[in-house]
Design a protein around this motif. Sequence first.
Motif, PDB file in Angstrom:
ATOM      1  N   LEU A  16      -1.978   0.825  -5.342  1.00  0.00           N
ATOM      2  CA  LEU A  16      -2.936   1.015  -4.234  1.00  0.00           C
ATOM      3  C   LEU A  16      -2.711   2.192  -3.366  1.00  0.00           C
ATOM      4  N   TYR A  17      -3.310   3.408  -3.405  1.00  0.00           N
ATOM      5  CA  TYR A  17      -2.994   4.506  -2.461  1.00  0.00           C
ATOM      6  C   TYR A  17      -4.040   4.672  -1.361  1.00  0.00           C
ATOM      7  N   ILE A  18      -3.659   4.530  -0.281  1.00  0.00           N
ATOM      8  CA  ILE A  18      -4.648   4.579   1.017  1.00  0.00           C
ATOM      9  C   ILE A  18      -4.940   6.259   1.022  1.00  0.00           C
TER      10      ILE A  18
ATOM     11  N   LEU B 164       0.749  -1.245   0.126  1.00  0.00           N
ATOM     12  CA  LEU B 164      -0.146  -0.139  -0.019  1.00  0.00           C
ATOM     13  C   LEU B 164       1.013   1.141   0.015  1.00  0.00           C
TER      14      LEU B 164
ATOM     15  N   TYR C 255      -9.216   3.523  -0.556  1.00  0.00           N
ATOM     16  CA  TYR C 255      -7.975   3.729  -1.473  1.00  0.00           C
ATOM     17  C   TYR C 255      -8.613   4.067  -2.662  1.00  0.00           C
TER      18      TYR C 255
END
Length: 198
Positions: free
Chosen positions: A58-60, A12, A50
């Motif tokens: 995947l960018y939280i 992540l 996300y």
Amino acid sequence: MPEFREIDIDVLHPTQLTLGLAEVTRRAGIMRTLSRGELRDLLEDKAVPYVVGPKRRLYIVDHHHLCRALLTIGHGTVLLGEARADWSSLPLKDFWHRMETEGLCWPIDVDGNRRPCVKIPDHIGQLTDNPWRTLARGVRGKAYSNEDTPFQEFMWGNYYRSFMTTRLLEADIDLAEKTAVKLSRLDEAQDLPGYLGS
């Protein structure tokens, strides 16, 4: 019952430069006391929202402190929550511009300076300490109401930083918190999320 996808925290990507390490330590201490079932309930309650970015990374957009606390106690996975957007087709520069436009990243350093989004670390473990965010979390509820606004504590922390010194934070956290509560009632704070009025 929603179905949750368990995923390694290592894959992540953060959307901020810093976090409050004191808050991480506090949460890790609580998590160490939980049973396996209680921890699972917590993770379901705090499923991580996300955005899908370039190369399908995947960018939280929330729960950075949760992820760091989990790593601290040796728990390497988290549950994915809502996908806020899929911008995987965008070039990286356009992706970060969209993230900023939508308020889904916080490229502000501990001194209140805006940094290029590409300077945001690739891993939760690389985020550095921001004592102003810790201060803001410590007075949440007393100084301002908790809103569902991304990076709310960072906004308040940045505001407090403009009035106080790091020396005060290090020397007398109680006085810093009392000062923060008073500062939160000033008219200057009225545009911040959760402002309670004077």
